[in-house]
Motif scaffolding. Structure first.
Motif, PDB file in Angstrom:
ATOM      1  N   ALA A  68       0.827  -1.205   0.000  1.00 45.08           N
ATOM      2  CA  ALA A  68       0.000   0.000   0.000  1.00 45.08           C
ATOM      3  C   ALA A  68       0.866   1.262   0.000  1.00 45.08           C
ATOM      4  N   VAL A  69       1.954   1.243   0.751  1.00 46.39           N
ATOM      5  CA  VAL A  69       2.875   2.389   0.765  1.00 46.39           C
ATOM      6  C   VAL A  69       3.500   2.573  -0.617  1.00 46.39           C
ATOM      7  N   LEU A  70       3.870   1.481  -1.253  1.00 45.77           N
ATOM      8  CA  LEU A  70       4.432   1.556  -2.607  1.00 45.77           C
ATOM      9  C   LEU A  70       3.428   2.166  -3.577  1.00 45.77           C
ATOM     10  N   LEU A  71       2.167   1.757  -3.488  1.00 46.97           N
ATOM     11  CA  LEU A  71       1.135   2.351  -4.346  1.00 46.97           C
ATOM     12  C   LEU A  71       1.013   3.845  -4.081  1.00 46.97           C
ATOM     13  N   PHE A  72       1.043   4.250  -2.822  1.00 46.11           N
ATOM     14  CA  PHE A  72       0.966   5.672  -2.486  1.00 46.11           C
ATOM     15  C   PHE A  72       2.121   6.447  -3.103  1.00 46.11           C
ATOM     16  N   VAL A  73       3.319   5.898  -3.018  1.00 50.93           N
ATOM     17  CA  VAL A  73       4.503   6.571  -3.579  1.00 50.93           C
ATOM     18  C   VAL A  73       4.368   6.719  -5.092  1.00 50.93           C
ATOM     19  N   VAL A  74       3.847   5.695  -5.748  1.00 47.02           N
ATOM     20  CA  VAL A  74       3.671   5.748  -7.202  1.00 47.02           C
ATOM     21  C   VAL A  74       2.626   6.796  -7.575  1.00 47.02           C
ATOM     22  N   LEU A  75       1.553   6.879  -6.807  1.00 46.09           N
ATOM     23  CA  LEU A  75       0.461   7.806  -7.118  1.00 46.09           C
ATOM     24  C   LEU A  75       0.682   9.225  -6.605  1.00 46.09           C
ATOM     25  N   LEU A  76       1.677   9.419  -5.745  1.00 46.99           N
ATOM     26  CA  LEU A  76       1.927  10.729  -5.149  1.00 46.99           C
ATOM     27  C   LEU A  76       2.204  11.768  -6.234  1.00 46.99           C
ATOM     28  N   PRO A  77       1.376  12.818  -6.315  1.00 43.09           N
ATOM     29  CA  PRO A  77       1.569  13.819  -7.367  1.00 43.09           C
ATOM     30  C   PRO A  77       2.705  14.789  -7.041  1.00 43.09           C
ATOM     31  N   ALA A  78       3.346  15.284  -8.079  1.00 43.70           N
ATOM     32  CA  ALA A  78       4.371  16.319  -7.907  1.00 43.70           C
ATOM     33  C   ALA A  78       3.678  17.632  -7.562  1.00 43.70           C
ATOM     34  N   ARG A  79       4.320  18.438  -6.727  1.00 45.96           N
ATOM     35  CA  ARG A  79       3.789  19.759  -6.366  1.00 45.96           C
ATOM     36  C   ARG A  79       4.342  20.756  -7.369  1.00 45.96           C
ATOM     37  N   VAL A  80       3.475  21.308  -8.200  1.00 47.04           N
ATOM     38  CA  VAL A  80       3.888  22.206  -9.274  1.00 47.04           C
ATOM     39  C   VAL A  80       3.609  23.642  -8.864  1.00 47.04           C
ATOM     40  N   SER A  81       4.578  24.511  -9.128  1.00 43.49           N
ATOM     41  CA  SER A  81       4.407  25.946  -8.879  1.00 43.49           C
ATOM     42  C   SER A  81       5.092  26.709 -10.004  1.00 43.49           C
ATOM     43  N   ALA A  82       4.668  27.950 -10.180  1.00 47.94           N
ATOM     44  CA  ALA A  82       5.238  28.781 -11.243  1.00 47.94           C
ATOM     45  C   ALA A  82       5.224  30.235 -10.811  1.00 47.94           C
ATOM     46  N   GLY A  83       6.116  30.968 -11.413  1.00 45.97           N
ATOM     47  CA  GLY A  83       6.193  32.400 -11.167  1.00 45.97           C
ATOM     48  C   GLY A  83       6.615  33.083 -12.448  1.00 45.97           C
ATOM     49  N   ASP A  84       7.014  34.310 -12.338  1.00 46.78           N
ATOM     50  CA  ASP A  84       7.405  35.082 -13.509  1.00 46.78           C
ATOM     51  C   ASP A  84       8.685  34.508 -14.115  1.00 46.78           C
ATOM     52  N   GLY A  85       8.536  33.722 -15.175  1.00 41.74           N
ATOM     53  CA  GLY A  85       9.684  33.192 -15.893  1.00 41.74           C
ATOM     54  C   GLY A  85      10.212  31.858 -15.400  1.00 41.74           C
ATOM     55  N   TRP A  86       9.499  31.150 -14.528  1.00 44.74           N
ATOM     56  CA  TRP A  86       9.987  29.859 -14.065  1.00 44.74           C
ATOM     57  C   TRP A  86       8.829  28.912 -13.748  1.00 44.74           C
ATOM     58  N   LEU A  87       9.149  27.617 -13.774  1.00 42.50           N
ATOM     59  CA  LEU A  87       8.218  26.547 -13.415  1.00 42.50           C
ATOM     60  C   LEU A  87       8.987  25.541 -12.580  1.00 42.50           C
ATOM     61  N   ALA A  88       8.381  25.083 -11.499  1.00 34.40           N
ATOM     62  CA  ALA A  88       9.039  24.122 -10.611  1.00 34.40           C
ATOM     63  C   ALA A  88       8.104  22.959 -10.326  1.00 34.40           C
ATOM     64  N   ALA A  89       8.688  21.778 -10.181  1.00 37.39           N
ATOM     65  CA  ALA A  89       7.942  20.580  -9.790  1.00 37.39           C
ATOM     66  C   ALA A  89       8.728  19.907  -8.678  1.00 37.39           C
ATOM     67  N   ARG A  90       8.057  19.647  -7.563  1.00 34.97           N
ATOM     68  CA  ARG A  90       8.704  19.025  -6.409  1.00 34.97           C
ATOM     69  C   ARG A  90       8.014  17.701  -6.120  1.00 34.97           C
ATOM     70  N   SER A  91       8.805  16.628  -6.090  1.00 32.50           N
ATOM     71  CA  SER A  91       8.276  15.296  -5.800  1.00 32.50           C
ATOM     72  C   SER A  91       9.216  14.597  -4.826  1.00 32.50           C
ATOM     73  N   LEU A  92       8.959  13.323  -4.583  1.00 33.27           N
ATOM     74  CA  LEU A  92       9.828  12.578  -3.673  1.00 33.27           C
ATOM     75  C   LEU A  92      11.255  12.487  -4.196  1.00 33.27           C
ATOM     76  N   SER A  93      11.407  12.522  -5.514  1.00 33.08           N
ATOM     77  CA  SER A  93      12.749  12.435  -6.093  1.00 33.08           C
ATOM     78  C   SER A  93      13.490  13.769  -6.053  1.00 33.08           C
ATOM     79  N   GLY A  94      12.859  14.789  -5.514  1.00 29.86           N
ATOM     80  CA  GLY A  94      13.500  16.096  -5.399  1.00 29.86           C
ATOM     81  C   GLY A  94      12.759  17.149  -6.201  1.00 29.86           C
ATOM     82  N   GLY A  95      13.309  18.339  -6.223  1.00 32.77           N
ATOM     83  CA  GLY A  95      12.691  19.439  -6.941  1.00 32.77           C
ATOM     84  C   GLY A  95      13.463  19.782  -8.194  1.00 32.77           C
ATOM     85  N   HIS A  96      12.729  20.186  -9.207  1.00 31.17           N
ATOM     86  CA  HIS A  96      13.339  20.582 -10.470  1.00 31.17           C
ATOM     87  C   HIS A  96      12.686  21.882 -10.927  1.00 31.17           C
ATOM     88  N   ARG A  97      13.504  22.747 -11.533  1.00 30.17           N
ATOM     89  CA  ARG A  97      13.027  24.043 -12.017  1.00 30.17           C
ATOM     90  C   ARG A  97      13.545  24.307 -13.414  1.00 30.17           C
TER      91      ARG A  97
END
Length: 185
Positions: A68-97
């Motif tokens: 069940a924990v494995l299923l949760f990790v697979v389904l866990l959505p990335a947290r997406v945010s954006a601002g003036d001139g950038w887009l970021a996605a943060r997930s369990l594997s880290g954040g990317h911009r």
């Protein structure tokens, strides 16, 4: 943090503290609850079936909990945010911009789960589900504004067609939503 020598600034070309308004994916909490519910439902189902079969013990309960924990990790959505001139996605594997105003390429991978892959001139890369942008007009506006700047500056070498298709789909979905709310559908 936010000092002139901040390594995050040098790595991404983006100030450590974003300037201007930041837009967050407003559907993230709902998708997080959905992932929790799916994992909990699977765990309850597995434990119930195992208990009814008379084979439930501590080892099997631990196994089902891990699944069940494995299923949760697979389904866990990335947290997406954006601002003036950038887009970021943060997930369990880290954040990317990425810098949306310095985009080099945009592609939309087909397959079981569609992914929108954005790359900028600084070598940064972000992968997100395009439905996140379709569900949140404010988030899409930030990405679209930056992509238009990249296109005007000539840095966006591939992916303009992908962005136009995505924009047309988002516009159509927004219009359907407006018509539905207005009882005009």
């Amino acid at each position: 943090m936010g000092h002139r020598g901040d390594p995050r600034r040098a790595r991404s070309g983006i100030p450590a503290r974003p300037t201007g308004p930041v837009v967050y994916d407003r559907c993230w909490r709902r998708r997080l609850r959905g992932a929790r519910r799916c994992a909990a439902a699977l765990l309850a189902l597995l434990l119930t079936v195992d208990a009814l079969a008379g084979t439930l013990d501590a080892g099997r309960a631990l196994l089902w909990t891990g699944l069940a924990v494995l299923l949760f990790v697979v389904l866990l959505p990335a947290r997406v945010s954006a601002g003036d001139g950038w887009l970021a996605a943060r997930s369990l594997s880290g954040g990317h911009r990425v810098r949306t105003d310095l985009l080099v390429s945009v592609r939309c991978g087909d397959g079981v789960s569609r992914r929108l892959v954005l790359r900028d001139t600084l070598g940064n890369r972000v992968e997100i589900d395009p439905r996140v942008l379709a569900a949140d007009p404010a988030l899409w506006h930030q990405v679209d504004t930056g992509a238009r700047r990249a296109l005007a500056a000539g840095t966006l070498r591939s992916g303009a067609v992908v962005l136009r298709r995505l924009s047309a789909g988002i516009d159509a979905e927004t219009a359907r939503g407006v018509f539905k709310v207005s009882d005009l559908d």
